[in-house]
Structures are given as C-alpha cells and as structure tokens.
Design a protein around this motif. Structure first.
Motif, short mmCIF file in Angstrom:
data_model
loop_
_atom_site.label_atom_id
_atom_site.label_comp_id
_atom_site.label_asym_id
_atom_site.label_seq_id
_atom_site.Cartn_x
_atom_site.Cartn_y
_atom_site.Cartn_z
N THR A 31 45.62 30.60 48.98
CA THR A 31 44.61 30.03 49.88
C THR A 31 43.63 31.09 50.36
O THR A 31 42.41 30.87 50.38
CB THR A 31 45.30 29.36 51.08
N ILE A 32 44.15 32.25 50.73
CA ILE A 32 43.28 33.35 51.16
C ILE A 32 42.35 33.76 50.03
O ILE A 32 41.14 33.94 50.22
CB ILE A 32 44.13 34.54 51.64
N ALA A 33 42.92 33.90 48.82
CA ALA A 33 42.11 34.31 47.67
C ALA A 33 41.02 33.29 47.37
O ALA A 33 39.87 33.65 47.07
CB ALA A 33 43.01 34.51 46.45
N ARG A 34 41.34 32.00 47.44
CA ARG A 34 40.36 30.95 47.17
C ARG A 34 39.24 31.01 48.21
O ARG A 34 38.05 30.92 47.86
CB ARG A 34 41.04 29.59 47.21
N TYR A 35 39.62 31.16 49.48
CA TYR A 35 38.61 31.22 50.53
C TYR A 35 37.69 32.42 50.32
O TYR A 35 36.46 32.29 50.44
CB TYR A 35 39.26 31.29 51.91
N GLY A 85 32.73 34.34 49.81
CA GLY A 85 32.17 35.68 49.65
C GLY A 85 32.46 36.59 50.81
O GLY A 85 31.85 37.66 50.95
N MET A 86 33.41 36.20 51.67
CA MET A 86 33.74 36.99 52.87
C MET A 86 35.19 37.43 52.82
O MET A 86 36.07 36.64 52.48
CB MET A 86 33.51 36.16 54.13
N PRO A 87 35.48 38.68 53.16
CA PRO A 87 36.86 39.17 53.11
C PRO A 87 37.69 38.65 54.28
O PRO A 87 37.16 38.32 55.35
CB PRO A 87 36.69 40.69 53.21
N VAL A 88 39.01 38.59 54.06
CA VAL A 88 39.96 38.19 55.10
C VAL A 88 40.77 39.43 55.48
O VAL A 88 41.54 39.94 54.67
CB VAL A 88 40.88 37.06 54.60
N ARG A 89 40.57 39.89 56.71
CA ARG A 89 41.23 41.13 57.14
C ARG A 89 41.96 40.98 58.47
O ARG A 89 42.76 41.85 58.84
CB ARG A 89 40.20 42.25 57.26
#
Length: 346
Positions: free
Chosen positions: A281-285, A290-294
């Motif tokens: 899910t994180i990878a798909r988002y 186009g925004m990183p999840v940190r």
C-alpha cells in the motif's frame, strides 16, 4: 426556529421545501426515504423526489443533535465539495445549503446522489458486506481505488482551489503545529476524562513535531467506506468531507491503514485474500502520488487521537459507563505504535 423533526417526520417537513426549490415540482412526492448508517458526525438521508415521470435521487445531510466536533459547520464541507466540483474527483453536486435552520429546525444541505455501493465498517468489511462478498481481485481493485483516490486528492493545488480556510491559524503558524493545537483543544472540549494513552500520545506528537515535506488537502476520513464503487468495483463517488484539513500528505494514508488495523488485527480477524499488505500500500501510494512516505507512524498516532475526539464526545454526552470504552482501539494502537518504534514507517 422550527422544531427539529425526527428522522421519521423529516420527509414530511422537507417535501414542501423541495416543491418550492425544484421548478415544475409542485406536486412532487418523496419516496424511498432511507436513513444512511454512514458516518458519525452528520446525519444522512437518501431519498427520491418523484414528479410525474421524473425521478431525482438526492441526499439530505444535517448535523447530529449533539455535535461531535467543536467547530462543526456544514458550510465547511459544502465549500470543499463545491471547490472540488471542477476537478477529476467524483464528489456529489450540492444543490443548496440552508444555514439558518428556520425551515427544518437545523441547518442542512441537499446534494445529488451518486450511484454506487460502499463497504461498511460495522461490522468489519473483512467480516461482512461488499468487500467480504467480493472476489480477491475485486477486493484488490477496491483497495487500490481508495489508495489512488487519496493520491489524487494530494496532487490537487489547494491554493488554486481556495481551500486555505481549512487551516487553523489560531493554533499556531505551521500546519502540523496548528493541527496538534486543534486536537488538544478539541479533546478538552470533548471530555474532561481522557484516557492516559491519549494524553501520552498528544505529548509525544507535540514533542516530535516536524516540518512536512508536502502540505496538501487532506480528506480527513480516508477509507473505503467513504467511497462508492460501481458493479465493476471502480470508484464512482468520494464522500464525507466534514474533517478535511490542510496537513501532511501522509495523514490520509495513515488513517486508512489505522482503520484497516482496527477492522482486522484489533478484532482478531484475518485480512481477506486480495487485500494488499501495508508495504504494498505504501509503495502504491508513493508511485501514484510521487510523494515519499517517511512519517507514517507519527501520522497513524495522529489518526488514532483525531478519531478519539468524536468518540469521547459521544461517550461523554451519552454518559456511558466506564467499562464501555469506545476509544479502546485507538488507545491500543497508540500503545502499539509507541512501543514498536519507527519501523512501521516502512
């Protein structure tokens, strides 16, 4: 002001209003009046306006008798939907808003109904309903539809859409600081008896404030049950904008994942086949937005605290006994996230 009608009496009070609002509908009748179980913060009713051979499918929304947020305002969600009307998001078209409440005993608005079906939360969509009844590949399509919708929302330019009114400048200068200030104030308003986990969470959120890489429009209630799907499980409608705000783009993804945890692991329920993993899910988002999840752990703690506000308010107003803890799942997730550490950001 007119006395507020009950849910059963409301269609009789509404009918003459509709006849005056719709041209050529002087003899129109309301049919198929159905209270919707969706949502806590707003009462929602589905109905058809039938005049001769014409049927218009509509929705009426009004505040609950007891407000679940201190700043609840129908105008807020109406403005959001109207300013999203020219985007690619399929939001309902608002017909009109009555803010003074003299006609129906409280403010209300009427909007067009979008056809489609939504998974439920109670019982968990992993146990019953549209998502449960679907095939695994259809569940995957619904899940990605929600994730892709979140990503699409975050790619909107909230400044060009004139959504700056969604900020909380009275609570600080930076958007995240403002949101934490709002939450602290709202929790105190909701109840003077806050569970220790919530107090600990707010302290942690305050101590770990950071500057988000992106400030976006946040849906606020990002979950599959606020999405309508057609018979092929594609998105047809994006609903419920009561708690939209400006904040870190990761907040909506965290809200979706937190509620899925509440619908599965917290209830000792297996996630259904076809449901993508947290990592997927994180990878798909990230790929779609186009925004990183940190900072997902931070935002999931934030989600658990934010959802506690209406739950605490409801428990306080209903004077529920102490053994009925409606925020137990929020507290459990907070404790888990604070204990397990930052690995949950990935």
């Amino acid at each position: 002001m007119t006395t507020r009608p009950t849910a059963d009496d409301l269609p009789f009070a509404l009918a003459p209003v509709l006849r005056g609002r719709f041209p050529g509908a002087e003899s129109a009748e309301i049919e198929n009046w159905t209270p919707s179980p969706r949502g806590l913060a707003t009462e929602t009713f589905l109905f058809d306006l039938v005049a001769d051979d014409t049927t218009v499918s509509l929705v009426l929304r009004r505040p609950p008798e007891v407000a679940l947020f201190p700043d609840y305002d129908l105008l807020r969600q109406v403005l959001v939907m109207r300013r999203l009307a020219d985007t690619t998001l399929p939001v309902p078209a608002v017909r009109w808003l009555d803010r003074d409440g003299t006609t129906l005993g409280s403010p209300y608005f009427v909007m067009d109904r979008i056809e489609g079906s939504a998974p439920g939360d109670l019982p968990s969509y992993h146990c019953a309903g549209l998502y449960f009844d679907a095939e695994p590949e259809q569940r995957t399509r619904m899940w990605w539809g929600c994730v892709d919708t979140i990503a699409e929302i975050h790619q909107l330019d909230w400044r060009k859409l004139n959504l700056d009114f969604l900020a909380f400048p009275q609570f600080g200068t930076a958007p995240l600081e403002q949101l934490i200030g709002y939450i602290e104030s709202a929790l105190a308003w909701a109840s003077d008896a806050q569970p220790p986990a919530l107090r600990r969470a707010v302290q942690w959120l305050r101590a770990n404030l950071y500057e988000p890489e992106h400030i976006t429009l946040c849906w606020g209630d990002a979950r599959m049950s606020n999405i309508l799907y057609d018979s092929d499980f594609h998105v047809t409608g994006v609903l419920d904008w009561e708690i939209a705000y400006l904040g870190d783009h990761e907040a909506d993804l965290a809200w979706m994942l937190f509620l899925d945890w509440a619908c599965s692991e917290f209830q000792d329920t297996e996630r259904l086949p076809g449901t993508p993993t947290r990592a997927e899910t994180i990878a798909r988002y990230e790929q779609r937005s186009g925004m990183p999840v940190r900072n997902l752990r931070y935002n999931e703690i934030l989600a658990a605290v934010l959802l506690s506000i209406p739950l605490l308010r409801m428990a306080h107003r209903l004077q529920l006994p102490a053994e009925i803890d409606v925020t137990a799942f929020c507290a459990a997730r907070i404790e888990q996230l604070l204990t397990e550490g930052p690995d949950l950001d990935h």
